[in-house]
Design a protein around this motif. Sequence first.
Motif, PDB file in Angstrom:
ATOM      1  N   ASP A 234       0.824  -1.094  -0.039  1.00 14.43           N
ATOM      2  CA  ASP A 234       0.203   0.007  -0.123  1.00 14.43           C
ATOM      3  C   ASP A 234       0.807   1.269  -0.064  1.00 14.43           C
ATOM      4  O   ASP A 234       1.982   1.158   0.453  1.00 14.43           O
ATOM      5  CB  ASP A 234      -0.925  -0.111   1.137  1.00 14.43           C
ATOM      6  N   ILE A 235       0.242   2.466  -0.516  1.00 18.40           N
ATOM      7  CA  ILE A 235       0.932   3.577  -0.425  1.00 18.40           C
ATOM      8  C   ILE A 235      -0.104   4.596   0.278  1.00 18.40           C
ATOM      9  O   ILE A 235      -1.112   4.696   0.197  1.00 18.40           O
ATOM     10  CB  ILE A 235       1.186   4.467  -1.804  1.00 18.40           C
ATOM     11  N   ALA A 237      -0.107   8.571   1.302  1.00 22.13           N
ATOM     12  CA  ALA A 237       0.805   9.783   1.275  1.00 22.13           C
ATOM     13  C   ALA A 237      -0.628  10.923   0.815  1.00 22.13           C
ATOM     14  O   ALA A 237      -1.429  10.462   0.594  1.00 22.13           O
ATOM     15  CB  ALA A 237       1.927   9.917   0.265  1.00 22.13           C
ATOM     16  N   ASN A 238       0.009  12.129   0.712  1.00 25.95           N
ATOM     17  CA  ASN A 238      -0.745  12.972   0.291  1.00 25.95           C
ATOM     18  C   ASN A 238      -0.864  13.375  -0.983  1.00 25.95           C
ATOM     19  O   ASN A 238       0.100  13.165  -1.741  1.00 25.95           O
ATOM     20  CB  ASN A 238      -0.236  14.435   1.010  1.00 25.95           C
ATOM     21  N   ASP A 239      -2.010  13.882  -1.461  1.00 27.72           N
ATOM     22  CA  ASP A 239      -2.070  14.197  -2.941  1.00 27.72           C
ATOM     23  C   ASP A 239      -1.598  15.596  -3.201  1.00 27.72           C
ATOM     24  O   ASP A 239      -1.148  16.096  -2.258  1.00 27.72           O
ATOM     25  CB  ASP A 239      -3.508  13.883  -3.604  1.00 27.72           C
ATOM     26  N   LEU A 240      -1.620  16.115  -4.375  1.00 28.20           N
ATOM     27  CA  LEU A 240      -0.866  17.325  -4.637  1.00 28.20           C
ATOM     28  C   LEU A 240      -1.690  18.483  -4.014  1.00 28.20           C
ATOM     29  O   LEU A 240      -1.141  19.637  -4.038  1.00 28.20           O
ATOM     30  CB  LEU A 240      -0.863  17.531  -6.241  1.00 28.20           C
ATOM     31  N   ASP A 241      -2.783  18.282  -3.335  1.00 29.37           N
ATOM     32  CA  ASP A 241      -3.553  19.278  -2.651  1.00 29.37           C
ATOM     33  C   ASP A 241      -3.391  18.968  -1.058  1.00 29.37           C
ATOM     34  O   ASP A 241      -4.135  19.802  -0.445  1.00 29.37           O
ATOM     35  CB  ASP A 241      -5.008  19.387  -2.932  1.00 29.37           C
ATOM     36  N   VAL A 243      -4.198  16.221   0.551  1.00 31.84           N
ATOM     37  CA  VAL A 243      -4.999  15.702   1.145  1.00 31.84           C
ATOM     38  C   VAL A 243      -4.636  14.096   1.167  1.00 31.84           C
ATOM     39  O   VAL A 243      -4.096  13.743  -0.107  1.00 31.84           O
ATOM     40  CB  VAL A 243      -6.416  15.694   0.259  1.00 31.84           C
ATOM     41  N   ALA A 244      -4.646  13.547   2.124  1.00 32.64           N
ATOM     42  CA  ALA A 244      -4.045  12.042   2.167  1.00 32.64           C
ATOM     43  C   ALA A 244      -5.071  11.033   1.920  1.00 32.64           C
ATOM     44  O   ALA A 244      -6.045  11.241   1.803  1.00 32.64           O
ATOM     45  CB  ALA A 244      -3.949  11.813   3.930  1.00 32.64           C
ATOM     46  N   PHE A 245      -4.347  10.025   1.029  1.00 33.62           N
ATOM     47  CA  PHE A 245      -5.157   9.027   0.484  1.00 33.62           C
ATOM     48  C   PHE A 245      -4.349   7.597   0.492  1.00 33.62           C
ATOM     49  O   PHE A 245      -3.192   7.601   0.758  1.00 33.62           O
ATOM     50  CB  PHE A 245      -5.984   9.150  -0.735  1.00 33.62           C
ATOM     51  N   LYS A 246      -5.044   6.560   0.112  1.00 34.60           N
ATOM     52  CA  LYS A 246      -4.134   5.461   0.014  1.00 34.60           C
ATOM     53  C   LYS A 246      -4.201   4.597  -1.181  1.00 34.60           C
ATOM     54  O   LYS A 246      -5.370   4.717  -1.936  1.00 34.60           O
ATOM     55  CB  LYS A 246      -4.879   4.313   0.988  1.00 34.60           C
ATOM     56  N   LEU A 247      -3.645   4.004  -1.772  1.00 34.90           N
ATOM     57  CA  LEU A 247      -3.614   3.262  -3.084  1.00 34.90           C
ATOM     58  C   LEU A 247      -4.439   2.162  -3.065  1.00 34.90           C
ATOM     59  O   LEU A 247      -5.274   1.874  -3.873  1.00 34.90           O
ATOM     60  CB  LEU A 247      -2.186   2.558  -3.263  1.00 34.90           C
TER      61      LEU A 247
END
Lengths: 263, 109
Positions: A234-235, A237-241, A243-247
């Motif tokens: 899994d990853i 991390a934050n997106d470019l805005d 906001v944290a999310f997961k693979l």
Amino acid sequence: MNPRLLFGAALCFGLVAPPPLLRAQDDIAALEKEYQTAVASFQAKLAELRTAGKSREEIAAFGQANNPAKDFVARFQAGAKAHAGQDAAIPYLLWLGQNAARAVAMSAAGGAPGAAPSIADEAWVTLLRDHAASDQIGRAVQTVGRMGRTLGGEKVRSMLTSVIEKNPNEAIVMEARFARASTVLGDEEASAEAREMAKADFEAVKASKSPLAARAEGQIFILENLQIGMTAPDIEANDLDGVAFKLSDYRGKVVVLDFWGDW
Amino acid sequence: MYPHERSLVKRLADKPFALIGVNSDKDLEKLKPRLSEEQITWRSFWNGPEGTGGPISKRWGVTGWPTIYVMDHKGVIRAKGVRGEAMDKAVDLLLSEMEKEQSGAKKGE
């Protein structure tokens, strides 16, 4: 005063005998330079023909008749043969391995297909077979290690195995073990035995004093988690805005994971 | 590279498919205007201020950009290093595999 001249003068007076390896490197440097010059003037002539508006057929015919590559392949082969079995042959074989395929492919559509790669392949085989115990074999080990796709993973692994078994230099053995194990990572056809051997190789490099030790640790993770058929780690991390999310949020969808950069 | 990915995302807009990026630019402020210029609509993780030396690409053993991994709907890695048409083919194959599996499951109910 020009040191070469000085050396030459000393030779004339019988003061210095050139060490054989040094002399061979001088020869090969001159040969490589001569090749580069020949290629440059050949390409300039091709460009002239294009500017002059010659037809594609005419240009191709000129290329076939005048490409210097084949002559040079023969000259490098002669150099390798002259020094066969000695360290002095290594740079000639390296050149052949790296250039023969390209050199002859360039020389023409008319050349015998398959001939060029076999000259290059043969150079690699000779290098790792006849010079397995040499302390000059490091560069060949690195290059061959990246050639699993062209030469075939199994073949590359067996070539590197001879270095691993015969070379007395620990640093070179570790380099060869790292290279051998790394071929498995891109090789979907690697056998279970090859994968186990890769794990042992990486572990040995990791435990050694080799500068590759840190990278070996990363390679073990790749070997055990990132091969085709394995569940992707899994990853998170934050997106470019920001906001944290997961693979794994995208489970249930087919996912293309694209490592990219805007450059 | 962007046009190919844009068309893939557009073509598969109604399918259970996602293109997820891992962006390895160091400077997000410089990147942001480029997203609208290039119509990069897909979501990306950010690899952090170290750029190509960041933690995600390091862990995933990425040494060249772009690098592609293709996962099926169960999260299993099914292809690596595919570009262009080969990438499209791999995705289409996995989508049809998924459809078959799901219609098979419905029949079995």
